[in-house]
Design an enzyme around this catalytic site. Sequence first.
Site, PDB file in Angstrom:
ATOM      1  N   ASP A 105     -11.885  -9.612   3.719  1.00 57.05           N
ATOM      2  CA  ASP A 105     -13.161  -9.627   2.992  1.00 57.05           C
ATOM      3  C   ASP A 105     -13.621 -11.063   2.781  1.00 57.05           C
ATOM      4  O   ASP A 105     -14.803 -11.381   2.891  1.00 57.05           O
ATOM      5  CB  ASP A 105     -13.029  -8.936   1.619  1.00 57.05           C
ATOM      6  CG  ASP A 105     -13.385  -7.461   1.673  1.00 57.05           C
ATOM      7  OD1 ASP A 105     -13.029  -6.802   2.674  1.00 57.05           O
ATOM      8  OD2 ASP A 105     -14.020  -6.964   0.717  1.00 57.05           O
TER       9      ASP A 105
ATOM     10  N   ASP B 259      -5.979  -7.333   3.703  1.00 54.47           N
ATOM     11  CA  ASP B 259      -7.145  -6.674   3.107  1.00 54.47           C
ATOM     12  C   ASP B 259      -8.013  -7.705   2.387  1.00 54.47           C
ATOM     13  O   ASP B 259      -9.207  -7.815   2.617  1.00 54.47           O
ATOM     14  CB  ASP B 259      -6.670  -5.602   2.121  1.00 54.47           C
ATOM     15  CG  ASP B 259      -7.837  -4.928   1.416  1.00 54.47           C
ATOM     16  OD1 ASP B 259      -8.805  -4.556   2.115  1.00 54.47           O
ATOM     17  OD2 ASP B 259      -7.792  -4.798   0.173  1.00 54.47           O
TER      18      ASP B 259
ATOM     19  N   TYR C  17       0.818  -1.213   0.000  1.00 55.55           N
ATOM     20  CA  TYR C  17       0.000   0.000   0.000  1.00 55.55           C
ATOM     21  C   TYR C  17       0.856   1.270   0.000  1.00 55.55           C
ATOM     22  O   TYR C  17       0.437   2.294  -0.526  1.00 55.55           O
ATOM     23  CB  TYR C  17      -0.898   0.033   1.242  1.00 55.55           C
ATOM     24  CG  TYR C  17      -2.229  -0.648   1.059  1.00 55.55           C
ATOM     25  CD1 TYR C  17      -2.297  -1.983   0.675  1.00 55.55           C
ATOM     26  CD2 TYR C  17      -3.419   0.039   1.281  1.00 55.55           C
ATOM     27  CE1 TYR C  17      -3.516  -2.616   0.516  1.00 55.55           C
ATOM     28  CE2 TYR C  17      -4.647  -0.586   1.130  1.00 55.55           C
ATOM     29  CZ  TYR C  17      -4.696  -1.910   0.747  1.00 55.55           C
ATOM     30  OH  TYR C  17      -5.906  -2.523   0.601  1.00 55.55           O
TER      31      TYR C  17
ATOM     32  N   ASP D 238      -1.844 -17.887  -0.238  1.00 54.77           N
ATOM     33  CA  ASP D 238      -2.831 -18.474  -1.169  1.00 54.77           C
ATOM     34  C   ASP D 238      -3.477 -19.704  -0.554  1.00 54.77           C
ATOM     35  O   ASP D 238      -4.695 -19.914  -0.656  1.00 54.77           O
ATOM     36  CB  ASP D 238      -2.194 -18.779  -2.533  1.00 54.77           C
ATOM     37  CG  ASP D 238      -0.894 -19.566  -2.439  1.00 54.77           C
ATOM     38  OD1 ASP D 238      -0.370 -19.736  -1.323  1.00 54.77           O
ATOM     39  OD2 ASP D 238      -0.394 -20.013  -3.498  1.00 54.77           O
TER      40      ASP D 238
ATOM     41  N   LYS E  15       4.198 -15.168   1.404  1.00 50.99           N
ATOM     42  CA  LYS E  15       4.483 -15.885   0.158  1.00 50.99           C
ATOM     43  C   LYS E  15       5.994 -16.076   0.110  1.00 50.99           C
ATOM     44  O   LYS E  15       6.677 -15.597  -0.797  1.00 50.99           O
ATOM     45  CB  LYS E  15       3.985 -15.080  -1.055  1.00 50.99           C
ATOM     46  CG  LYS E  15       2.493 -15.185  -1.297  1.00 50.99           C
ATOM     47  CD  LYS E  15       2.067 -16.543  -1.861  1.00 50.99           C
ATOM     48  CE  LYS E  15       2.558 -16.746  -3.288  1.00 50.99           C
ATOM     49  NZ  LYS E  15       2.183 -18.106  -3.780  1.00 50.99           N
TER      50      LYS E  15
HETATM   51  C1  IPM Z   1     -10.338  -1.596   3.889  1.00 51.36           C
HETATM   52  C2  IPM Z   1     -10.642  -0.888   2.600  1.00 51.36           C
HETATM   53  C3  IPM Z   1      -9.525   0.118   2.327  1.00 51.36           C
HETATM   54  C4  IPM Z   1      -8.240  -0.663   2.142  1.00 51.36           C
HETATM   55  C5  IPM Z   1      -9.762   1.069   1.128  1.00 51.36           C
HETATM   56  C6  IPM Z   1     -11.042   1.847   1.269  1.00 51.36           C
HETATM   57  C7  IPM Z   1      -8.599   2.006   0.939  1.00 51.36           C
HETATM   58  O1  IPM Z   1     -10.786  -1.800   1.567  1.00 51.36           O
HETATM   59  O2  IPM Z   1     -10.278  -0.915   4.934  1.00 51.36           O
HETATM   60  O3  IPM Z   1     -10.219  -2.818   3.887  1.00 51.36           O
HETATM   61  O4  IPM Z   1      -7.953  -1.162   1.045  1.00 51.36           O
HETATM   62  O5  IPM Z   1      -7.511  -0.772   3.123  1.00 51.36           O
HETATM   63 MN    MN Z   2     -10.712  -3.886   2.199  1.00 47.69          MN
END
Ligand code: IPM
Ligand code: MN
Length: 369
Positions: free
Chosen positions: A251, A247, A141, A223, A191
């Site tokens: 999700d 990240d 990032y 992975d 990785k």
């Molecule tokens: C998260 C979001 C953020 C990230 C975005 C909005 C920049 O996806 O907090 O997971 O990628 O960190």
């Molecule tokens: Mn995210």
Amino acid sequence: MEARISVLGGDGIGPEVTLEAVKVLDSIAKRFGHDFTYVAGDVGGIAIDKTGTALPQDTMNIVMGSDAVLFGAVGGPKWDDPKNKVRPEDGILGLRKSLGLYANLRPCKVYDQLIESSPLKPHLIKDVDFIIVRELTGGLYFGKPKRRWENSRGRRAVDTLAYSEKEIERVLRVAFELAKSRKGVLHSLDKANVMESSRLWRQIAMEVAGDYPDIKLHHMLADSAAMQIITNPSIFDVIVAENTFGDILSDEAAVIGGSLGMLPSASLSSLPPKSGRRRRGGKPALYEPIHGSAPDIAGRSEANPIASILSAAMMLRWSFGLHKEADAIEAGVQALLDEGYRTFDIANKDDRPLTTSQVGSMVAGLVKG
Ligand code: IPM
Ligand code: MN
């Protein structure tokens, strides 16, 4: 206690969900005899529209004058053109970096009442309760160079995955400490079969493990972890990973419990503070749902504010050491689900889902002093 909380709703459903979290915090303040004050600031796309930047100085001043930050979400199609120089996401990335919030805690817990809402088989997800520690201020990032350019051979772009040993060690220590207070199992993702940064990560994990003889440390390729999170999630207790891995995998982990709308997060700049201790001076920590701004449902009162409400609970726990109060919020959410209420994202065909503000009001009513 007294606390000053900055509320940065941001874009899309961000302001709607943080409003409900504040409702719940107000109820806690009343029942437990605390004095919380709230200061609002602009961040993200709305701040770009007003000031040309996603993280205006005014907002930074508000944040620096506060004890903790309640953050909503940023982004939306209006600001999504990849040619744009300023982006709503710069708002949250800038906050994380300037507040030094290197450890992002993302708990993933399955509520018994929602087992049927998950696309995964009930026997796989029963008893799942793990926490992802995502490195938040380094890695892919933030590494430099990070840019786009054009030369005679065409357009090019670069992002850099760079880490210093200090950056790796401090987030690993947070993860080890958390594992110590939980089941004592830590999965460190990397990785290492491909990347140098991962080989350094793995080496440092082995070194730090020397200080934690009671923790069972497993190295797992990221992975392969993606597969295990879906096929075998109950093996995990604490997971620690580089920014981008964390990240993506958080999700994915959100699917286990049935909805992204339920999962909170805490972004911290130090080892978890001891209970009862309040931050003095220094920089505030930040609390936000892991979901985004969901522009498709913004303004329709359909957003699930539970992730934001549970983020407020994490704030009470981690920034203010108010454990009873945090427990009360979590119990309030449990009680709401126990009573059979559902939000739009987790509703079955026959349910009449609660609106965003109904959820906030009901949880506020259910927290017990
Ligand atoms: C998260 C979001 C953020 C990230 C975005 C909005 C920049 O996806 O907090 O997971 O990628 O960190
Ligand atoms: Mn995210």
